[in-house]
Design an enzyme around this catalytic site. Sequence first.
Site, PDB file in Angstrom:
ATOM      1  N   THR A   1       9.358 -15.585  10.066  1.00 47.62           N
ATOM      2  CA  THR A   1      10.561 -15.215   9.323  1.00 47.62           C
ATOM      3  C   THR A   1      11.675 -16.235   9.540  1.00 47.62           C
ATOM      4  O   THR A   1      12.706 -16.171   8.889  1.00 47.62           O
ATOM      5  CB  THR A   1      11.072 -13.834   9.780  1.00 47.62           C
ATOM      6  OG1 THR A   1      11.306 -13.873  11.198  1.00 47.62           O
ATOM      7  CG2 THR A   1      10.053 -12.751   9.479  1.00 47.62           C
TER       8      THR A   1
ATOM      9  N   ARG B   1       6.298  -3.457   1.774  1.00 47.90           N
ATOM     10  CA  ARG B   1       6.165  -2.586   2.944  1.00 47.90           C
ATOM     11  C   ARG B   1       7.129  -1.411   2.858  1.00 47.90           C
ATOM     12  O   ARG B   1       6.780  -0.268   3.163  1.00 47.90           O
ATOM     13  CB  ARG B   1       6.427  -3.376   4.234  1.00 47.90           C
ATOM     14  CG  ARG B   1       6.294  -2.537   5.503  1.00 47.90           C
ATOM     15  CD  ARG B   1       6.675  -3.348   6.726  1.00 47.90           C
ATOM     16  NE  ARG B   1       5.752  -4.461   6.908  1.00 47.90           N
ATOM     17  CZ  ARG B   1       5.996  -5.493   7.723  1.00 47.90           C
ATOM     18  NH1 ARG B   1       7.138  -5.561   8.388  1.00 47.90           N
ATOM     19  NH2 ARG B   1       5.112  -6.455   7.854  1.00 47.90           N
TER      20      ARG B   1
ATOM     21  N   ASP C   1       1.144 -14.239  14.071  1.00 51.31           N
ATOM     22  CA  ASP C   1       2.399 -13.719  13.528  1.00 51.31           C
ATOM     23  C   ASP C   1       3.553 -14.163  14.429  1.00 51.31           C
ATOM     24  O   ASP C   1       3.362 -14.414  15.618  1.00 51.31           O
ATOM     25  CB  ASP C   1       2.331 -12.190  13.460  1.00 51.31           C
ATOM     26  CG  ASP C   1       3.351 -11.614  12.505  1.00 51.31           C
ATOM     27  OD1 ASP C   1       4.001 -12.389  11.770  1.00 51.31           O
ATOM     28  OD2 ASP C   1       3.504 -10.377  12.472  1.00 51.31           O
TER      29      ASP C   1
ATOM     30  N   LYS D   1       2.730 -11.348   4.237  1.00 55.91           N
ATOM     31  CA  LYS D   1       2.152 -12.474   4.980  1.00 55.91           C
ATOM     32  C   LYS D   1       0.871 -12.049   5.705  1.00 55.91           C
ATOM     33  O   LYS D   1      -0.151 -12.748   5.651  1.00 55.91           O
ATOM     34  CB  LYS D   1       3.186 -13.039   5.974  1.00 55.91           C
ATOM     35  CG  LYS D   1       4.439 -13.599   5.297  1.00 55.91           C
ATOM     36  CD  LYS D   1       5.397 -14.239   6.286  1.00 55.91           C
ATOM     37  CE  LYS D   1       6.119 -13.224   7.141  1.00 55.91           C
ATOM     38  NZ  LYS D   1       7.057 -12.383   6.362  1.00 55.91           N
ATOM     39  N   THR D   2       0.919 -10.909   6.382  1.00 52.69           N
ATOM     40  CA  THR D   2      -0.273 -10.418   7.086  1.00 52.69           C
ATOM     41  C   THR D   2      -1.374 -10.031   6.098  1.00 52.69           C
ATOM     42  O   THR D   2      -2.557 -10.306   6.337  1.00 52.69           O
ATOM     43  CB  THR D   2       0.090  -9.215   7.967  1.00 52.69           C
ATOM     44  OG1 THR D   2       1.121  -9.590   8.888  1.00 52.69           O
ATOM     45  CG2 THR D   2      -1.118  -8.718   8.744  1.00 52.69           C
TER      46      THR D   2
END
Length: 346
Positions: free
Chosen positions: A171, A230, A122, A77-78
Amino acid sequence: MSDGLLIRGAPAQEIVNGTCLPDDHESELQSLRPQRIDDYIGQREVVDSLKIAIQAAVFRGEPLEHVLFHGPPGLGKTTLAHIIAREMGGRLTVTSGPALEKGGDLIGILTHLEEGDILFIDEIHRMTKAVEEFLYPAMEDFAVDFVFDKGIHARSHRYRLNRFTLVGATTRVGLLSAPLRDRFGLFRNLDFYSAENLVDIIKRSASILDISINNDSASSLAHRSRGTPRIVNRLLKRVRDFAQVRGDGHINQELVQAALALEGVDEKGLTGLDRRYLKTIIDYYHGGPVGIEAIAATLQEEADTLVDVVEPFLLKIGLVMRTSSGRKASEAAYRHLGYSVQEKLF
């Protein structure tokens, strides 16, 4: 226009001004991120829809519509927010829901955005209601309303903002209010990655890190990475360290297995916390159903950590079932942990 980052913990004046960080200050993890949308691996439907939206916005000379990404942590997402900023040629300002404690915090950021900038929030579901209400006119009309004085002397003033794009990440999309959710023009879900996509990510990261890794080793690493880029990049670095210290620097399948065993990651990608979560349900609550708060209390962990970090992958691979009565361990969980399965339980 150069890309910028607004980082929590920077001096107040730099936060207000959105001071840019030079590229050589980026962390190694950031350097593994793809810089352009054509370099992004996986999430094909999301990427294709973003490409169309970006190209259309550039063609019209307008900012991109507001974008909301939701899904488990670590899925990109980032990274997509960084890519949007680069593709649109705007500066990226980064903050988070918990960091925006008061309306003034958000207004200070909004009023310093320039035309075409990207604001990335975020954990947007963790914003307070008071802060969220300032976003409504900002997203819809590119304006914020100030109220001066109180009581009968109160008066309102509307401040016009430069047109910007808000990129939100969460999330827990169910915790977003309907008025906020409906103001996003693009609404995209990021799902766990396939093993094939993760192998491609491993090969790309390995070339950046100058690591030698064969296909079998990459596949073994991919299958233990919980479908998450990640995690696959983090484990790749741990395997690299292990190979340099215990091997000749070249990664093979035996080194991958030995390194991940040292990290406590099993063949399904489960960590020590995952296994303790499942064993708690089986040993303490006879396989369930049991409420998440009871599991969290037994493990002495935050319930949000279990819901956001542990459960999504366990639900995805069928080791846990979420019912109206609580969580239940599946037959596959019993077998994976080496418990004998009583047929009457299932």
